[in-house]
Write a protein that holds these residues in place. Structure first.
Motif, short mmCIF file in Angstrom:
data_model
loop_
_atom_site.label_atom_id
_atom_site.label_comp_id
_atom_site.label_asym_id
_atom_site.label_seq_id
_atom_site.Cartn_x
_atom_site.Cartn_y
_atom_site.Cartn_z
N MET A 1 0.82 -1.20 0.00
CA MET A 1 0.00 0.00 0.00
C MET A 1 0.87 1.27 0.00
SD MET A 1 -3.05 0.93 2.52
CE MET A 1 -3.11 2.61 3.08
N ILE A 2 1.89 1.18 0.81
CA ILE A 2 2.80 2.34 0.84
C ILE A 2 3.38 2.56 -0.55
CG2 ILE A 2 5.05 3.11 1.71
CD1 ILE A 2 4.30 1.74 4.33
N ASN A 3 3.73 1.41 -1.13
CA ASN A 3 4.34 1.49 -2.44
C ASN A 3 3.39 2.09 -3.47
OD1 ASN A 3 6.53 1.22 -3.92
ND2 ASN A 3 6.19 -0.91 -4.52
N SER A 4 2.15 1.60 -3.43
CA SER A 4 1.22 2.10 -4.44
C SER A 4 0.90 3.57 -4.18
CB SER A 4 -0.05 1.26 -4.47
OG SER A 4 -0.89 1.66 -3.44
N PRO A 59 14.57 -8.17 0.12
CA PRO A 59 13.47 -8.42 -0.80
C PRO A 59 12.12 -8.04 -0.21
CG PRO A 59 14.44 -10.49 -0.01
CD PRO A 59 15.22 -9.37 0.60
N THR A 60 12.02 -7.99 1.14
CA THR A 60 10.73 -7.67 1.77
C THR A 60 10.47 -6.16 1.79
OG1 THR A 60 11.83 -7.58 3.88
CG2 THR A 60 10.75 -9.66 3.32
N ARG A 61 11.49 -5.37 1.61
CA ARG A 61 11.35 -3.92 1.71
C ARG A 61 11.01 -3.32 0.35
NH1 ARG A 61 14.21 -0.57 4.93
NH2 ARG A 61 13.27 -1.87 6.47
N PRO A 62 9.86 -2.64 0.24
CA PRO A 62 9.56 -2.03 -1.06
C PRO A 62 10.60 -0.96 -1.38
CG PRO A 62 7.92 -1.42 0.60
CD PRO A 62 8.89 -2.32 1.27
N PRO A 71 16.15 7.99 4.23
CA PRO A 71 16.87 7.83 5.49
C PRO A 71 17.08 6.36 5.88
CG PRO A 71 14.74 8.89 5.87
CD PRO A 71 14.87 8.69 4.39
N TYR A 72 16.33 5.44 5.24
CA TYR A 72 16.47 4.02 5.60
C TYR A 72 17.40 3.29 4.64
CZ TYR A 72 12.12 5.18 8.00
OH TYR A 72 11.17 5.78 8.79
N GLY A 84 8.07 4.15 8.36
CA GLY A 84 8.58 4.99 7.26
C GLY A 84 8.50 6.49 7.49
N PHE A 85 8.12 6.91 8.72
CA PHE A 85 7.92 8.36 8.88
C PHE A 85 9.21 9.16 9.01
CE2 PHE A 85 6.76 6.29 12.91
CZ PHE A 85 7.76 6.77 13.73
#
Ligand code: GDP
Length: 466
Positions: A1-4, A59-62, A71-72, A84-85
């Motif tokens: 969802m974050i990705n989209s 692979p799990t991280r979009p 920053p990540y 992700g904030f």
């Protein structure tokens, strides 16, 4: 969802915001990155022969839309879970860059002290091309004018709308009593305009003309502050951030500069003048930073040199002043505090100057206005109460924050009127309705009424009101 979400956001971004510099634009997820946004150390995709885009380590991280500004985006963080904030500052940064920045700087002080030359040197512009200088006769009776120059400057994709407010004629007349008044009025007018716009309907597009900083030029030829300097600074220190400047520092030896600075700082203290205070640096800042901060505070008043010409010094072309005995370089910190002043104004404290303007100076103005408006309403109400007692007026609304005694009296009076209305034999019914209509029509704040409420001159009304 974050990705989209990110993808959606980025699509509209690339269409709607074409001018955002690429280095501030998050890269489009899933597409090959341009060289500047890709992370060269990341491993290349093994499955697609011609896809040169980096893939996320985990692979799990979009894949982040922020590319190298994420920053990540480091090995340590790859296996941890995050919401992700930490990208919030990026988002704020990006929006501000898109919007652009504005800054209003006022220069004040006797004419001939090098104000225009310094402004041109500070912002590498020529703002005073069309300036008309008055002769001595014209200056005898000259009043202080306020002139405004605006330039849009852009550096590395960041836009700054710079407004310079000048005060030609300040201190030029034979009688300079209260010549600071038009400057103070100008500052108040900008606050007033902002206050009105803020209370109006179109708050989105408010043009902010509030003065964020005033460089006050002190003559290098006197013995410290002159009475006019003291008067000016005292009249304005609660309206604007004053930064004192020791003008034409090349006319003084280093020892003289040092002595003059100490004297001026002592006098500022002695006369209770509140100049702009640099915020204290945090105790956990590194030593270098603390040292710089200390030096900055010790530099007050900034001893500056201005020049509109470029000269050759030690094989380099520099902004400076050429004398028979040598060259003074504007940007040489051994020669003057020009660089310190510019860094302070532009690189380190511009936002703080704006914050202090908004949070302290404008807030004071606003509180004063609201207080005066409240007093005017009470005054009006008292006047109406008197008329009502003589049988011709109507009830008034309750205004919060007014004196308890007055409030009590008015409530009692309203109660009486209501009680009389409820009597079956009341023959005032028609009249009262009529009066209420009259009241609401009467109390729609008219243009002149609200204007009067926000005008500084209304201060005079305040004390007699209650
Ligand atoms: P303003 O009236 O305060 O705007 O002053 P100007 O910028 O017009 O400068 C007045 C005169 O002082 C001009 O001849 C400038 O060349 C000269 N001037 C400006 N800055 C300096 C300076 O830092 N040192 C010296 N010695 N002269 C300066």
């Amino acid at each position: 969802m974050i990705n989209s979400n990110n993808e959606l956001y980025l699509t509209s971004e690339s269409e709607d915001r074409p001018h955002t510099p690429s280095y501030l634009r998050p890269p489009v997820a899933g597409r090959a990155q341009s060289g500047s946004c890709s992370e060269p150390s990341l491993p290349q995709s093994r499955s697609v022969e011609f896809d040169l885009s980096p893939v996320p380590i985990s692979p799990t991280r979009p894949k982040s839309p922020w590319g190298r500004f994420d920053p990540y985006n480091n090995n340590e963080d790859q296996d941890k879970e995050y919401v992700g904030f930490a990208t919030l500052p990026n988002q704020v940064h990006r929006k501000s860059v898109k919007k652009g920045f504005d800054f209003t700087l006022m220069v004040a002080g006797e004419s001939g002290l090098g104000k225009s030359t310094l402004v041109n040197s500070l912002f590498l512009t020529d703002l005073y091309k069309d300036r008309k200088l008055l002769n001595a006769e014209e200056r005898i009776t000259q009043t202080v004018e306020i002139t405004k120059h605006t330039v849009d400057i852009e550096e590395k994709g960041v836009k700054l709308k710079l407004t310079i407010v000048d005060t030609p004629g300040f201190g030029d007349a034979v009688n300079n009593t209260e010549c600071w008044k038009s400057v103070a009025d100008y500052i108040d007018q900008q606050f007033e305009q902002y206050f009105r716009d803020e209370s109006g309907l179109n708050r989105k597009n408010i043009q902010d003309n509030r003065v964020h900083c005033c460089l006050y030029f002190i003559s290098p030829f006197g013995h410290g502050l002159r009475p006019l300097d003291v008067e000016f600074m005292k009249a304005l220190h609660e309206k604007v951030n004053i930064v004192p400047i020791l003008a034409k520092a090349d006319t003084l030896t280093p020892t003289e500069v040092k002595k003059k600075k100490i004297k001026i700082r002592e006098e500022i203290e002695q006369y209770g003048i509140k100049i702009y205070q640099f915020p204290d640096c945090d105790s956990d800042e590194d030593e270098d930073f603390k040292q710089q901060d200390h030096q900055l505070k010790e530099s007050i008043p900034f001893a500056v040199i201005g020049s509109n010409t470029v000269v050759e010094a030690k094989g380099k072309r520099v902004r400076g002043r050429l004398y028979p005995w040598g060259i003074v370089e504007v940007e040489n910190s051994a020669h003057c505090d020009f660089v310190k002043l510019r860094n302070m104004l532009v690189r380190t404290h511009m936002q703080d100057l704006k914050d202090v303007t908004r949070e302290t100076h404008y807030e004071n103005y606003r509180a004063h206005c609201i207080q005066n408006m409240t007093r005017m309403v009470v005054k009006e109400r008292n006047r109406n109460k008197l008329t009502r007692e003589s049988g011709t007026d109507f009830p008034l609304p309750v205004v919060p924050g007014v004196g308890d005694e007055t409030e009590k009296l008015i409530r009692e009076k309203d109660e009486e009127v209501r009680h009389a209305d409820q009597q079956p034999d009341s023959h005032h019914h028609y009249d009262h309705e009529h009066e209420s209509e009259h009241y609401s029509a009467h109390h729609e704040p008219s243009e002149s009424e609200s204007n009067a409420g926000t005008h500084t001159d209304q201060r005079d009304l305040s004390d007699e009101a209650l």
